[in-house]
Design a protein around this motif. Structure first.
Motif, PDB file in Angstrom:
ATOM      1  N   MET A   1       0.838  -1.181   0.000  1.00 18.13           N
ATOM      2  CA  MET A   1       0.000   0.000   0.000  1.00 18.13           C
ATOM      3  C   MET A   1       0.885   1.247   0.000  1.00 18.13           C
ATOM      4  O   MET A   1       1.839   1.342   0.750  1.00 18.13           O
ATOM      5  N   LYS A   2       0.580   2.237  -0.841  1.00 23.52           N
ATOM      6  CA  LYS A   2       1.316   3.481  -0.843  1.00 23.52           C
ATOM      7  C   LYS A   2       0.870   4.334   0.337  1.00 23.52           C
ATOM      8  O   LYS A   2      -0.310   4.482   0.603  1.00 23.52           O
ATOM      9  N   LEU A   3       1.843   4.953   1.012  1.00 26.58           N
ATOM     10  CA  LEU A   3       1.551   5.568   2.285  1.00 26.58           C
ATOM     11  C   LEU A   3       1.579   7.085   2.302  1.00 26.58           C
ATOM     12  O   LEU A   3       1.205   7.694   3.288  1.00 26.58           O
ATOM     13  N   ARG A   4       2.023   7.722   1.234  1.00 21.32           N
ATOM     14  CA  ARG A   4       2.199   9.172   1.320  1.00 21.32           C
ATOM     15  C   ARG A   4       0.901   9.893   1.632  1.00 21.32           C
ATOM     16  O   ARG A   4       0.864  10.811   2.440  1.00 21.32           O
ATOM     17  N   THR A   5      -0.180   9.474   0.981  1.00 17.07           N
ATOM     18  CA  THR A   5      -1.465  10.116   1.248  1.00 17.07           C
ATOM     19  C   THR A   5      -1.881   9.901   2.691  1.00 17.07           C
ATOM     20  O   THR A   5      -2.336  10.823   3.372  1.00 17.07           O
ATOM     21  N   PHE A   6      -1.689   8.674   3.180  1.00 18.23           N
ATOM     22  CA  PHE A   6      -2.090   8.353   4.545  1.00 18.23           C
ATOM     23  C   PHE A   6      -1.353   9.217   5.554  1.00 18.23           C
ATOM     24  O   PHE A   6      -1.949   9.820   6.448  1.00 18.23           O
ATOM     25  N   PHE A   7      -0.041   9.296   5.428  1.00 20.88           N
ATOM     26  CA  PHE A   7       0.728  10.043   6.409  1.00 20.88           C
ATOM     27  C   PHE A   7       0.518  11.545   6.275  1.00 20.88           C
ATOM     28  O   PHE A   7       0.596  12.285   7.249  1.00 20.88           O
ATOM     29  N   ALA A   8       0.241  11.998   5.070  1.00 23.18           N
ATOM     30  CA  ALA A   8      -0.089  13.408   4.906  1.00 23.18           C
ATOM     31  C   ALA A   8      -1.377  13.744   5.655  1.00 23.18           C
ATOM     32  O   ALA A   8      -1.482  14.770   6.332  1.00 23.18           O
ATOM     33  N   LEU A   9      -2.364  12.859   5.557  1.00 29.55           N
ATOM     34  CA  LEU A   9      -3.615  13.063   6.276  1.00 29.55           C
ATOM     35  C   LEU A   9      -3.401  13.000   7.791  1.00 29.55           C
ATOM     36  O   LEU A   9      -3.973  13.781   8.547  1.00 29.55           O
ATOM     37  N   LYS A  10      -2.570  12.057   8.219  1.00 34.23           N
ATOM     38  CA  LYS A  10      -2.272  11.960   9.636  1.00 34.23           C
ATOM     39  C   LYS A  10      -1.615  13.237  10.140  1.00 34.23           C
ATOM     40  O   LYS A  10      -1.873  13.698  11.251  1.00 34.23           O
ATOM     41  N   LEU A  11      -0.756  13.812   9.306  1.00 36.22           N
ATOM     42  CA  LEU A  11      -0.076  15.037   9.691  1.00 36.22           C
ATOM     43  C   LEU A  11      -1.069  16.176   9.862  1.00 36.22           C
ATOM     44  O   LEU A  11      -0.965  16.992  10.771  1.00 36.22           O
ATOM     45  N   VAL A  12      -2.075  16.214   9.003  1.00 38.66           N
ATOM     46  CA  VAL A  12      -3.072  17.282   9.075  1.00 38.66           C
ATOM     47  C   VAL A  12      -4.006  17.088  10.267  1.00 38.66           C
ATOM     48  O   VAL A  12      -4.259  18.014  11.045  1.00 38.66           O
ATOM     49  N   TYR A  13      -4.514  15.861  10.446  1.00 39.62           N
ATOM     50  CA  TYR A  13      -5.561  15.635  11.435  1.00 39.62           C
ATOM     51  C   TYR A  13      -5.033  15.254  12.814  1.00 39.62           C
ATOM     52  O   TYR A  13      -5.766  15.277  13.782  1.00 39.62           O
ATOM     53  N   ASP A  14      -3.765  14.898  12.901  1.00 42.43           N
ATOM     54  CA  ASP A  14      -3.215  14.440  14.173  1.00 42.43           C
ATOM     55  C   ASP A  14      -1.893  15.129  14.442  1.00 42.43           C
ATOM     56  O   ASP A  14      -0.968  14.532  14.958  1.00 42.43           O
ATOM     57  N   ARG A  15      -1.801  16.394  14.100  1.00 42.49           N
ATOM     58  CA  ARG A  15      -0.518  17.083  14.118  1.00 42.49           C
ATOM     59  C   ARG A  15       0.042  17.261  15.525  1.00 42.49           C
ATOM     60  O   ARG A  15       1.239  17.479  15.694  1.00 42.49           O
ATOM     61  N   HIS A  16      -0.798  17.145  16.554  1.00 40.12           N
ATOM     62  CA  HIS A  16      -0.310  17.350  17.910  1.00 40.12           C
ATOM     63  C   HIS A  16       0.460  16.140  18.428  1.00 40.12           C
ATOM     64  O   HIS A  16       1.288  16.277  19.319  1.00 40.12           O
ATOM     65  N   THR A  17       0.180  14.963  17.901  1.00 37.79           N
ATOM     66  CA  THR A  17       0.869  13.764  18.375  1.00 37.79           C
ATOM     67  C   THR A  17       1.851  13.223  17.366  1.00 37.79           C
ATOM     68  O   THR A  17       2.696  12.400  17.704  1.00 37.79           O
ATOM     69  N   PHE A  18       1.745  13.612  16.089  1.00 33.47           N
ATOM     70  CA  PHE A  18       2.674  13.157  15.068  1.00 33.47           C
ATOM     71  C   PHE A  18       3.936  14.010  15.107  1.00 33.47           C
ATOM     72  O   PHE A  18       3.878  15.202  15.416  1.00 33.47           O
ATOM     73  N   ARG A  19       5.070  13.455  14.779  1.00 34.83           N
ATOM     74  CA  ARG A  19       6.327  14.183  14.753  1.00 34.83           C
ATOM     75  C   ARG A  19       6.702  14.438  13.297  1.00 34.83           C
ATOM     76  O   ARG A  19       7.184  13.558  12.600  1.00 34.83           O
TER      77      ARG A  19
ATOM     78  N   ALA B   1     -13.230   0.039  12.980  1.00 29.35           N
ATOM     79  CA  ALA B   1     -14.158   1.038  12.448  1.00 29.35           C
ATOM     80  C   ALA B   1     -13.982   1.259  10.958  1.00 29.35           C
ATOM     81  O   ALA B   1     -14.854   1.841  10.306  1.00 29.35           O
ATOM     82  N   ASN B   2     -12.883   0.791  10.383  1.00 32.31           N
ATOM     83  CA  ASN B   2     -12.676   0.943   8.945  1.00 32.31           C
ATOM     84  C   ASN B   2     -13.710   0.182   8.125  1.00 32.31           C
ATOM     85  O   ASN B   2     -13.845   0.416   6.919  1.00 32.31           O
ATOM     86  N   CYS B   3     -14.432  -0.720   8.759  1.00 31.38           N
ATOM     87  CA  CYS B   3     -15.544  -1.373   8.055  1.00 31.38           C
ATOM     88  C   CYS B   3     -16.491  -0.332   7.473  1.00 31.38           C
ATOM     89  O   CYS B   3     -17.098  -0.559   6.419  1.00 31.38           O
ATOM     90  N   PHE B   4     -16.617   0.807   8.148  1.00 31.33           N
ATOM     91  CA  PHE B   4     -17.569   1.829   7.731  1.00 31.33           C
ATOM     92  C   PHE B   4     -16.917   2.949   6.923  1.00 31.33           C
ATOM     93  O   PHE B   4     -17.562   3.958   6.636  1.00 31.33           O
ATOM     94  N   HIS B   5     -15.649   2.757   6.553  1.00 34.09           N
ATOM     95  CA  HIS B   5     -14.924   3.780   5.786  1.00 34.09           C
ATOM     96  C   HIS B   5     -14.349   3.210   4.498  1.00 34.09           C
ATOM     97  O   HIS B   5     -13.376   3.734   3.955  1.00 34.09           O
ATOM     98  N   LEU B   6     -14.938   2.143   4.002  1.00 34.74           N
ATOM     99  CA  LEU B   6     -14.356   1.443   2.863  1.00 34.74           C
ATOM    100  C   LEU B   6     -14.316   2.293   1.598  1.00 34.74           C
ATOM    101  O   LEU B   6     -13.355   2.224   0.828  1.00 34.74           O
ATOM    102  N   GLU B   7     -15.346   3.078   1.376  1.00 32.40           N
ATOM    103  CA  GLU B   7     -15.358   3.907   0.171  1.00 32.40           C
ATOM    104  C   GLU B   7     -14.193   4.890   0.174  1.00 32.40           C
ATOM    105  O   GLU B   7     -13.496   5.053  -0.841  1.00 32.40           O
ATOM    106  N   ALA B   8     -13.953   5.524   1.315  1.00 31.79           N
ATOM    107  CA  ALA B   8     -12.840   6.471   1.420  1.00 31.79           C
ATOM    108  C   ALA B   8     -11.505   5.759   1.294  1.00 31.79           C
ATOM    109  O   ALA B   8     -10.588   6.244   0.614  1.00 31.79           O
ATOM    110  N   LEU B   9     -11.375   4.602   1.927  1.00 30.28           N
ATOM    111  CA  LEU B   9     -10.119   3.860   1.857  1.00 30.28           C
ATOM    112  C   LEU B   9      -9.803   3.431   0.430  1.00 30.28           C
ATOM    113  O   LEU B   9      -8.650   3.482  -0.008  1.00 30.28           O
ATOM    114  N   LYS B  10     -10.822   3.006  -0.295  1.00 26.76           N
ATOM    115  CA  LYS B  10     -10.598   2.587  -1.680  1.00 26.76           C
ATOM    116  C   LYS B  10     -10.124   3.747  -2.545  1.00 26.76           C
ATOM    117  O   LYS B  10      -9.314   3.563  -3.464  1.00 26.76           O
ATOM    118  N   ARG B  11     -10.619   4.935  -2.260  1.00 27.60           N
ATOM    119  CA  ARG B  11     -10.200   6.091  -3.053  1.00 27.60           C
ATOM    120  C   ARG B  11      -8.785   6.516  -2.704  1.00 27.60           C
ATOM    121  O   ARG B  11      -8.007   6.906  -3.579  1.00 27.60           O
TER     122      ARG B  11
END
Length: 223
Positions: free
Chosen positions: A1-19, A42-52
């Protein structure tokens, strides 16, 4: 799985705990390809977003006998996960808090008994996954039985390896050989533990979960 999008989102939404410096240096600027395992229920309910976000992702649907699964949820309701969410105000509420992921329309269930709530939640989690992948007949989806994994984990891992192209490492084999329990284990695993823990509660909700159990390939004896 390519991770750049994931970690970019984590940086935006979880910036207080991410380094950010570690994030950028190790995952975004380097050119290595990483495989990332995410097992949030809970990702069972986020499949459409995960697929994109991750069009090359592979999905493993871990299923379990519904009676054992609901029994485990009842056992852990007060001990593992207490979601900080306001319940609809009513004197007829049967619970004081919600535990585990929150399926859509979870508020409609708070007046039911704990076994009914857990049974409904179990059905909803499996239903949305089946509807998503059965509709498309996806080649990037496989279903695994919890019982098979417990009885013969090496065989199950080999099947996963074949479908994903991932290699089973020596560390993985050593970990399996240590026969570890999950960190969230409350009582030791035991076959048909529900018959000893909550027999009456599980028998009460068996007719409700039976159609989904059959859909997942489980025979459902009423005994």
């Amino acid at each position: 799985m390519k991770l750049r999008t994931f970690f970019a989102l984590k940086l935006v939404y979880d910036r207080h705990t991410f380094r950010p410096n570690i994030l950028i240096n190790h995952f975004i600027l380097r050119r290595q390809i990483y495989s990332y395992l995410e097992k949030t229920i809970a990702n069972c309910f986020h499949l459409e977003a995960l697929k994109r976000m991750f069009p090359d992702a592979f999905y493993i649907h871990l299923v379990r006998d519904g009676r054992a699964n609901v029994s485990s949820m009842i056992e852990g309701w007060e001990k593992i996960v207490n979601v900080n969410a306001d319940l609809p105000s009513s004197d007829s509420n049967k619970i004081q808090h919600w535990s585990y992921p929150m399926p859509p329309n979870w508020q409609s269930q708070v007046k039911h008994s704990i076994e009914e709530i857990c049974a409904w939640s179990w059905v909803e989690h499996n239903r949305v996954v089946l509807e998503e992948f059965e509709r498309e007949k996806s080649s990037n989806y496989m279903r695994i039985r919890y019982e098979n994994f417990i009885e013969n984990p090496r065989t199950v891992l080999e099947a996963i390896s074949k479908n994903t192209g991932l290699t089973i490492s020596a560390d993985c084999i050593n970990y399996l050989n240590s026969n570890p329990h999950s960190r969230t284990t409350i009582s030791p695993p035991q076959k048909d533990k529900w018959r000893k823990k909550y027999p009456n509660k599980i028998r009460r909700i068996t007719p409700y979960i039976e159609p989904m159990m059959e859909r997942l390939g489980y025979a459902c004896s009423r005994v």
